[in-house]
Design a protein around this motif. Structure first.
Motif, mmCIF file in Angstrom:
data_model
loop_
_atom_site.group_PDB
_atom_site.id
_atom_site.type_symbol
_atom_site.label_atom_id
_atom_site.label_comp_id
_atom_site.label_asym_id
_atom_site.label_seq_id
_atom_site.Cartn_x
_atom_site.Cartn_y
_atom_site.Cartn_z
ATOM 1 N N GLU A 66 0.820 -1.286 -0.060
ATOM 2 C CA GLU A 66 0.321 -0.239 0.243
ATOM 3 C C GLU A 66 1.067 1.255 -0.027
ATOM 4 O OE1 GLU A 66 -3.450 2.089 2.723
ATOM 5 O OE2 GLU A 66 -2.663 0.167 2.812
ATOM 6 N N LYS A 67 0.779 2.113 -1.213
ATOM 7 C CA LYS A 67 0.940 3.027 -1.068
ATOM 8 C C LYS A 67 0.748 3.953 -0.225
ATOM 9 C CE LYS A 67 3.427 1.937 -5.167
ATOM 10 N NZ LYS A 67 3.364 3.316 -7.364
ATOM 11 N N GLU A 68 1.558 4.677 0.324
ATOM 12 C CA GLU A 68 0.753 5.741 1.711
ATOM 13 C C GLU A 68 0.750 6.902 0.855
ATOM 14 O OE1 GLU A 68 1.931 8.608 6.027
ATOM 15 O OE2 GLU A 68 2.644 6.610 5.171
#
Length: 157
Positions: A66-68
């Motif tokens: 998951e890319k913040e």
């Protein structure tokens, strides 16, 4: 009629003695257990499972990265306050955030000793910094006659 009050003819030819009726009979429980075990045992002619042998697939878990998402700061202003004469509650809070993400605020709380605690704070890229001040002088209830004396409760020596 026997001493137990049950007619011997009523008992029939089985020879059951009425004196033993209602007592623990371990043979009866053994037979009941055996019947349950036989009923639960699988039959020899049962059909094989319709699903067959399990397939040997290699375990390849999906790794989720998951890319913040970094969102820009959103300016806001927040105010809250209570002033209740009946309960003598009096406190408030003010907080603001600018478009750079810097949060400033303050809050006031009435303390039990009669003072007012005021906290002014700033939270930004340098961390959280608070300045705590007090207004008023603490007021304590009068000491009882003869003083408090040494502690007499549990754990006292």
């Amino acid at each position: 009629m026997g001493s137990s009050g049950i007619n011997a003819e009523y008992m029939g030819s089985s020879g059951i003695n009425a004196e033993y009726m209602g007592r623990y009979n371990p043979t009866m429980y053994k037979i009941l257990f055996l019947a349950a075990a036989v009923a639960a045992a699988p039959a020899a002619d049962q059909a094989p499972s319709q699903y067959g042998q399990p397939q040997n697939k290699p375990y390849n878990p999906v790794i989720y990265n998951e890319k913040e998402e970094i969102l820009p700061p959103r300016p806001f202003e927040y105010k809250y306050g209570v002033s209740d004469e009946y309960s003598q509650n009096n406190f408030d809070k003010v907080e603001t955030q600018d478009d750079q993400g810097r949060v400033t605020g303050s809050y006031k709380v009435n303390l039990p000793d009669g003072r007012v605690q005021i906290v002014n704070y700033v939270s930004d890229e340098n961390g959280y910094r608070a300045d705590v001040t007090y207004e008023g002088k603490p007021v304590y209830p009068p000491e009882p006659e003869g003083g408090y004396g040494p502690y007499q409760g549990p754990g006292a020596y």
